[in-house]
Scaffold this motif. Structure first.
Motif, PDB file in Angstrom:
ATOM      1  N   SER A 139      33.152  47.790  39.110  1.00  0.00           N
ATOM      2  CA  SER A 139      34.375  48.152  38.409  1.00  0.00           C
ATOM      3  C   SER A 139      35.298  46.937  38.277  1.00  0.00           C
ATOM      4  CB  SER A 139      35.054  49.319  39.132  1.00  0.00           C
ATOM      5  OG  SER A 139      36.036  49.924  38.316  1.00  0.00           O
ATOM      6  N   LEU A 140      36.532  46.986  38.794  1.00  0.00           N
ATOM      7  CA  LEU A 140      37.420  45.830  38.732  1.00  0.00           C
ATOM      8  C   LEU A 140      36.739  44.595  39.317  1.00  0.00           C
ATOM      9  CD1 LEU A 140      41.172  45.558  39.600  1.00  0.00           C
ATOM     10  CD2 LEU A 140      39.546  44.197  40.895  1.00  0.00           C
ATOM     11  N   GLY A 141      36.050  44.771  40.448  1.00  0.00           N
ATOM     12  CA  GLY A 141      35.333  43.655  41.049  1.00  0.00           C
ATOM     13  C   GLY A 141      34.228  43.121  40.160  1.00  0.00           C
ATOM     14  N   GLY A 142      33.686  43.977  39.303  1.00  0.00           N
ATOM     15  CA  GLY A 142      32.686  43.545  38.338  1.00  0.00           C
ATOM     16  C   GLY A 142      33.289  42.674  37.259  1.00  0.00           C
ATOM     17  N   ASN A 143      34.490  43.031  36.789  1.00  0.00           N
ATOM     18  CA  ASN A 143      35.173  42.192  35.809  1.00  0.00           C
ATOM     19  C   ASN A 143      35.528  40.839  36.419  1.00  0.00           C
ATOM     20  OD1 ASN A 143      36.590  42.318  32.969  1.00  0.00           O
ATOM     21  ND2 ASN A 143      38.090  41.395  34.346  1.00  0.00           N
ATOM     22  N   VAL A 144      35.989  40.854  37.677  1.00  0.00           N
ATOM     23  CA  VAL A 144      36.291  39.610  38.386  1.00  0.00           C
ATOM     24  C   VAL A 144      35.044  38.731  38.472  1.00  0.00           C
ATOM     25  CG1 VAL A 144      36.903  38.637  40.646  1.00  0.00           C
ATOM     26  CG2 VAL A 144      38.214  40.562  39.721  1.00  0.00           C
ATOM     27  N   LEU A 145      33.921  39.337  38.829  1.00  0.00           N
ATOM     28  CA  LEU A 145      32.667  38.592  38.949  1.00  0.00           C
ATOM     29  C   LEU A 145      32.212  38.055  37.597  1.00  0.00           C
ATOM     30  CD1 LEU A 145      30.265  37.605  40.583  1.00  0.00           C
ATOM     31  CD2 LEU A 145      29.288  39.912  40.451  1.00  0.00           C
ATOM     32  N   ALA A 146      32.375  38.846  36.545  1.00  0.00           N
ATOM     33  CA  ALA A 146      32.010  38.387  35.199  1.00  0.00           C
ATOM     34  C   ALA A 146      32.884  37.209  34.771  1.00  0.00           C
ATOM     35  CB  ALA A 146      32.144  39.532  34.202  1.00  0.00           C
ATOM     36  N   LYS A 147      34.167  37.266  35.109  1.00  0.00           N
ATOM     37  CA  LYS A 147      35.050  36.142  34.788  1.00  0.00           C
ATOM     38  C   LYS A 147      34.634  34.888  35.553  1.00  0.00           C
ATOM     39  CE  LYS A 147      38.859  35.639  33.277  1.00  0.00           C
ATOM     40  NZ  LYS A 147      40.281  35.258  33.113  1.00  0.00           N
ATOM     41  N   TYR A 148      34.284  35.061  36.797  1.00  0.00           N
ATOM     42  CA  TYR A 148      33.816  33.913  37.588  1.00  0.00           C
ATOM     43  C   TYR A 148      32.569  33.303  36.951  1.00  0.00           C
ATOM     44  CZ  TYR A 148      31.714  31.171  41.327  1.00  0.00           C
ATOM     45  OH  TYR A 148      31.136  30.146  42.038  1.00  0.00           O
ATOM     46  N   ARG A 160      22.220  34.523  41.546  1.00  0.00           N
ATOM     47  CA  ARG A 160      22.094  35.718  40.719  1.00  0.00           C
ATOM     48  C   ARG A 160      23.294  36.613  40.958  1.00  0.00           C
ATOM     49  NH1 ARG A 160      17.168  37.391  38.446  1.00  0.00           N
ATOM     50  NH2 ARG A 160      15.605  35.746  38.596  1.00  0.00           N
ATOM     51  N   ALA A 161      23.616  37.429  39.969  1.00  0.00           N
ATOM     52  CA  ALA A 161      24.761  38.336  40.092  1.00  0.00           C
ATOM     53  C   ALA A 161      24.476  39.636  39.362  1.00  0.00           C
ATOM     54  CB  ALA A 161      26.023  37.683  39.526  1.00  0.00           C
ATOM     55  N   VAL A 162      25.082  40.714  39.859  1.00  0.00           N
ATOM     56  CA  VAL A 162      24.977  42.024  39.216  1.00  0.00           C
ATOM     57  C   VAL A 162      26.383  42.584  39.046  1.00  0.00           C
ATOM     58  CG1 VAL A 162      24.043  44.362  39.338  1.00  0.00           C
ATOM     59  CG2 VAL A 162      22.734  42.438  40.284  1.00  0.00           C
ATOM     60  N   ILE A 163      26.672  43.102  37.858  1.00  0.00           N
ATOM     61  CA  ILE A 163      27.997  43.624  37.500  1.00  0.00           C
ATOM     62  C   ILE A 163      27.832  45.080  37.103  1.00  0.00           C
ATOM     63  CG2 ILE A 163      29.830  43.453  35.773  1.00  0.00           C
ATOM     64  CD1 ILE A 163      28.967  40.358  35.688  1.00  0.00           C
ATOM     65  N   VAL A 164      28.551  45.967  37.786  1.00  0.00           N
ATOM     66  CA  VAL A 164      28.378  47.414  37.586  1.00  0.00           C
ATOM     67  C   VAL A 164      29.684  48.059  37.114  1.00  0.00           C
ATOM     68  CG1 VAL A 164      27.757  49.597  38.697  1.00  0.00           C
ATOM     69  CG2 VAL A 164      26.633  47.477  39.415  1.00  0.00           C
ATOM     70  N   SER A 165      29.614  48.804  36.021  1.00  0.00           N
ATOM     71  CA  SER A 165      30.743  49.609  35.528  1.00  0.00           C
ATOM     72  C   SER A 165      32.023  48.792  35.399  1.00  0.00           C
ATOM     73  CB  SER A 165      30.982  50.814  36.449  1.00  0.00           C
ATOM     74  OG  SER A 165      29.863  51.675  36.487  1.00  0.00           O
ATOM     75  N   ALA A 166      31.916  47.604  34.832  1.00  0.00           N
ATOM     76  CA  ALA A 166      33.079  46.714  34.730  1.00  0.00           C
ATOM     77  C   ALA A 166      33.913  47.014  33.485  1.00  0.00           C
ATOM     78  CB  ALA A 166      32.613  45.267  34.700  1.00  0.00           C
ATOM     79  N   PRO A 167      35.245  47.059  33.632  1.00  0.00           N
ATOM     80  CA  PRO A 167      36.150  47.273  32.489  1.00  0.00           C
ATOM     81  C   PRO A 167      36.354  45.973  31.726  1.00  0.00           C
ATOM     82  CG  PRO A 167      37.426  47.053  34.488  1.00  0.00           C
ATOM     83  CD  PRO A 167      35.974  46.980  34.897  1.00  0.00           C
ATOM     84  N   LEU A 168      35.368  45.552  30.973  1.00  0.00           N
ATOM     85  CA  LEU A 168      35.362  44.228  30.358  1.00  0.00           C
ATOM     86  C   LEU A 168      36.422  44.056  29.277  1.00  0.00           C
ATOM     87  CD1 LEU A 168      31.479  43.795  30.097  1.00  0.00           C
ATOM     88  CD2 LEU A 168      32.998  42.845  31.853  1.00  0.00           C
TER      89      LEU A 168
END
Length: 334
Positions: A139-148, A160-168
């Motif tokens: 979720s929010l942490g997924g958007n943070v990870l995607a930004k990183y 490697r990274a996995v992003i779940v249910s992120a509010p992109l």
């Protein structure tokens, strides 16, 4: 293209709200973790919860939770358990103020702030220079990870990274939470955020730095209002629209240079189709899975209502610990 491990919900969990709420009600037992306090350069702190004690060279999984989440969150507990089964040392990176103790500064955390995560990864790489680093963000942490990932590109410290249910796309997600049953989720989370801000307004060391009064805080009923009056001014944004534009990770996906899996459900009650990237918005290193159902960080794929079974952990472990030839499978859809 087909997915190696397709997700199909059981008949009793086809509804997105059942997918979203039921996992909260039936959490797995919390594993025994130990806490490490990490002092930050600006005088604040964050807490890391470890399961396992890695030796240099052992892979490490960093778990970053969603809005107002923690090690107590149902998805974090399950991920810790499954990582342990796979003999993968894991550590929960808490956002500021989310580990059970208020953070020291007036500022808090937000959807676009990846500097604390970057600091954690730098620390891990310093102490475990030969260890592969993986991350999963929800979720929010997924958007943070995607930004990183999108901002650091080849400089990302993650293998490697996995992003779940992120509010992109943050603005669209905030709007979605203002209508229908989704308002229930918004109300619950806003109350938790208000409680934390009230504690800061009661702190004589912080009250002068707060951008609003108690009375004004209690009038904020939507994420749009809260982010405009609290999140944006506390974190240096010109206003809510500036915050949403600069913090949304969708435009950065095309810059990701390390293998990254993104998982969304089309029926996620926190989001709209505005979060779904086009092929042109994905780099060759992004493996994107869009499922027709799954709710928000749900993805129940079997079992029974009182003992659900989940898709996410199996898929995450599979992606992190095997070589799925990411670039050849970009854009998978179920």
């Amino acid at each position: 293209m087909s997915i190696k491990s397709p997700f199909t919900p059981p008949w009793w969990a086809a509804n997105p709200h059942i997918q979203t709420i039921l996992p909260v009600m039936f959490k797995v037992a919390k594993p025994d973790t130990f806490r490490q306090r990490q002092e930050l350069p600006d005088g604040d702190f964050i807490d890391l919860d470890w399961l396992g004690q890695p030796q240099n060279g052992d892979p490490i999984l960093v778990i970053t939770h969603g809005l107002e989440g923690s090690t107590e969150s149902h998805y974090v507990r399950r991920m810790l358990v499954e990582a342990n089964k796979a003999k993968l040392c894991s550590v929960v990176h808490h956002h500021r103020g989310c580990s059970g103790e208020p953070n020291r500064l007036a500022r808090s955390y937000h959807s676009g702030d990846f500097e604390d995560l970057a600091f954690t990864l730098q620390q891990l790489k310093m102490y475990y220079p030969d260890s592969p680093l993986y991350a999963v963000g929800y979720s929010l942490g997924g958007n943070v990870l995607a930004k990183y990932q999108g901002s650091k590109q080849n400089q990302s410290l993650l293998d490697r990274a996995v992003i779940v249910s992120a509010p992109l796309t943050l603005s669209a997600c905030a709007k979605k939470l203002e209508s229908g049953f989704s308002t229930v989720y918004q109300s619950h989370l806003i109350k938790r955020l208000q409680k934390k801000m009230l504690e800061k307004l009661d702190n004589h060391n912080l009250v002068a730095q707060m951008p609003l009064s108690k009375a004004e805080l209690q009038q904020l009923n939507t994420f749009y209002q809260f982010d405009d009056k609290v999140t944006a001014p506390l974190h240096g944004f010109a206003g809510v629209d500036d915050y949403y534009t600069r913090s949304s990770a969708l435009s950065l996906l095309k810059h990701i240079s390390k293998p990254t899996l993104i998982i969304h459900a089309k029926d996620d009650p926190f989001m709209t189709e505005a979060v779904i990237p086009t092929q042109d918005e994905l780099s060759a290193e992004v493996n994107y899975e869009l499922h027709l159902s799954g709710g928000h960080v749900g993805f129940i794929d079997g079992g029974w209502p009182w003992k659900p079974r989940f898709y996410l952990e199996k898929r995450i472990i599979n992606f992190l610990l095997t070589d799925p030839q990411v670039s050849s499978r970009k854009g998978d859809t179920a």
